[in-house]
Design an enzyme around this catalytic site. Structure first.
Site, PDB file in Angstrom:
ATOM      1  N   TYR A 208      -1.552 -10.678  15.683  1.00 53.77           N
ATOM      2  CA  TYR A 208      -1.611  -9.624  14.658  1.00 53.77           C
ATOM      3  C   TYR A 208      -2.874  -8.789  14.859  1.00 53.77           C
ATOM      4  CZ  TYR A 208      -2.512  -7.443  10.096  1.00 53.77           C
ATOM      5  OH  TYR A 208      -2.804  -6.541   9.098  1.00 53.77           O
TER       6      TYR A 208
ATOM      7  N   THR B 120       2.948  -7.340   9.079  1.00 56.79           N
ATOM      8  CA  THR B 120       1.730  -7.856   8.437  1.00 56.79           C
ATOM      9  C   THR B 120       1.723  -9.377   8.279  1.00 56.79           C
ATOM     10  OG1 THR B 120       2.716  -7.497   6.266  1.00 56.79           O
ATOM     11  CG2 THR B 120       1.328  -5.729   7.127  1.00 56.79           C
TER      12      THR B 120
ATOM     13  N   ALA C 289       3.658  -1.679   9.021  1.00 54.25           N
ATOM     14  CA  ALA C 289       3.130  -2.609  10.024  1.00 54.25           C
ATOM     15  C   ALA C 289       3.785  -3.964   9.842  1.00 54.25           C
ATOM     16  CB  ALA C 289       1.608  -2.767   9.862  1.00 54.25           C
TER      17      ALA C 289
ATOM     18  N   ASP D  67      12.961   2.253  11.830  1.00 55.18           N
ATOM     19  CA  ASP D  67      12.402   1.057  12.468  1.00 55.18           C
ATOM     20  C   ASP D  67      11.235   1.525  13.326  1.00 55.18           C
ATOM     21  OD1 ASP D  67      11.694  -1.123  13.928  1.00 55.18           O
ATOM     22  OD2 ASP D  67      13.722  -1.594  14.623  1.00 55.18           O
TER      23      ASP D  67
ATOM     24  N   ASP E 211      -9.399  -5.637   8.554  1.00 62.83           N
ATOM     25  CA  ASP E 211     -10.650  -6.346   8.898  1.00 62.83           C
ATOM     26  C   ASP E 211     -10.406  -7.402   9.973  1.00 62.83           C
ATOM     27  OD1 ASP E 211      -9.076  -7.832   7.117  1.00 62.83           O
ATOM     28  OD2 ASP E 211     -10.795  -8.929   6.321  1.00 62.83           O
TER      29      ASP E 211
ATOM     30  N   LYS F 203      -3.069  -4.843  15.901  1.00 66.40           N
ATOM     31  CA  LYS F 203      -3.631  -3.836  14.991  1.00 66.40           C
ATOM     32  C   LYS F 203      -4.781  -3.086  15.679  1.00 66.40           C
ATOM     33  CE  LYS F 203      -2.771  -2.958  11.353  1.00 66.40           C
ATOM     34  NZ  LYS F 203      -1.828  -1.932  10.839  1.00 66.40           N
TER      35      LYS F 203
ATOM     36  N   LEU G  99       0.832  -1.211   0.000  1.00 64.00           N
ATOM     37  CA  LEU G  99       0.000   0.000   0.000  1.00 64.00           C
ATOM     38  C   LEU G  99       0.864   1.258   0.000  1.00 64.00           C
ATOM     39  CD1 LEU G  99      -3.088   0.064   0.079  1.00 64.00           C
ATOM     40  CD2 LEU G  99      -2.935   0.435   2.547  1.00 64.00           C
TER      41      LEU G  99
END
Ligand SMILES: NC(=O)c1ccc[n+]([C@@H]2O[C@H](COP(=O)([O-])OP(=O)(O)OC[C@H]3O[C@@H](n4cnc5c(N)ncnc54)[C@H](OP(=O)(O)O)[C@@H]3O)[C@@H](O)[C@H]2O)c1
Length: 299
Positions: free
Chosen positions: A134, A72, A70, A46, A112, A138, A12
């Site tokens: 994760y 991921t 992030a 970092d 999501d 988030k 992204l």
């Protein structure tokens, strides 16, 4: 306007930097720059070290920040939750604190996976219930952004993919590559997801950041919600590929981290708010196909 993008080497973030041509851009990434050359500055940071991001944003004088950086790797986060916390919670908190200190607008990207996947697709006001390291990290990152940078927006995306040259492999690119080689593709038949073409997700995130004052949570994936077998089949059809797509059940595969099964994002609010509206599956796959042709042409 001086715009900074974290996670600039990622799916992204890389798209966002490419779309920001013409502005003063600081691309922040881990390790050396892996972006194609362009009119941006690059700084190595970092997210988890508690210093380097804020120093870079200050030195640049950021006025707007798109935070895409992030950890991921969902299973990697499950194996090393402390790493997930450093990158996704401490890192987001550091970005948010810096934005507040600089008076910069912030859009923090999320997922999501903050939902448990019992009853998707989900709207912005539905209650998160993250499962796994994760997802939890988030969700905490969302709260850190909303708490520490009042006026910020949290943009949730899902199953990001890109055909851009140099973009990292994803489920969608693996479908194309494996079927092209005559190999079987395995896909989860019981995971219902939204998908996000990175180019479209980045355009919506940048519009949200630079052209609106929207505050709070917004869902910014493509419009369709479908299971992964149906997504793989749609990719195959668009690319004119035949071959076997084997449905598998999530419970039959030993994965370290839990996956939300009935996930997906409702995107009606984004469709009403933004000029760059969420794409239909057909529109997204047309653009993915065009990106892929460009990638093949670039060698
Ligand atoms: N990918 C998906 O399917 C997906 C789904 C839902 C939500 N999201 C969210 O969308 C946002 C953008 O992700 P993406 O899809 O662009 O994933 P990505 O391609 O993995 O990009 C994330 C970037 O963050 C960088 N990063 C990781 N840890 C870091 C650290 N400690 N310090 C500095 N940089 C670090 C990575 O660096 P390296 O390139 O060196 O690894 C990578 O370039 C994230 O907030 C993610 O949680 C993604």
């Amino acid at each position: 306007m001086r715009v900074a993008v974290t996670g600039a080497n990622g799916l992204l973030g890389g798209e966002a930097v490419a779309q920001l041509g013409g502005r003063e851009v600081l691309a922040l990434g881990r390790g050396p720059c892996r972006l194609p050359p362009g009119p941006y500055r690059y700084a190595e940071v970092d997210l988890g070290d508690g210093r380097s991001v804020e120093a870079a944003l200050r030195a640049f004088g950021a006025e707007a920040v798109l935070h895409c950086g992030a950890a991921t790797d969902v299973d990697g986060c499950e194996r090393d939750p402390a790493m997930a916390w450093r990158a996704n919670v401490d890192g987001t908190a550091e970005v948010a604190r810096a934005c507040r200190a600089l008076g910069a607008r912030l859009v923090a990207v999320s997922t999501d996976y903050v939902f448990d996947g019992q009853a998707g697709p989900y709207a912005e006001e539905d209650q998160p219930n993250p499962r796994g390291a994760y997802a939890r990290s988030k969700r905490c990152g969302e709260e850190a952004a909303l708490l520490l940078a009042p006026g910020c927006a949290v943009a949730r995306v899902a199953v990001v993919y890109s055909g851009r040259p140099g973009a990292k492999p994803t489920f969608a690119t693996q479908v194309v590559e494996k079927l092209s080689r005559g190999e079987q593709v395995k896909a989860f038949s019981d995971q219902f997801v939204s998908t996000t073409l990175a180019a479209s997700g980045a355009a919506m995130c940048l519009e949200l950041l630079l052209e609106t004052a929207f505050t709070g949570v917004l869902h910014l994936s493509d419009a369709a919600v479908l299971d992964r077998v149906a997504f793989a089949q749609a990719v195959a059809r668009r690319f004119g590929l035949t071959g076997e797509i084997l449905p598998v059940k999530t419970a039959d595969v030993k994965l370290p981290a839990p996956r939300p099964l009935r996930a997906g994002l409702k995107v009606g609010r984004a469709a009403a708010l933004l000029r760059n509206r969420p794409l239909s599956l057909e529109e997204a796959l047309d653009r993915f196909h065009a990106e892929w042709q460009g990638r093949l042409a670039a060698g």
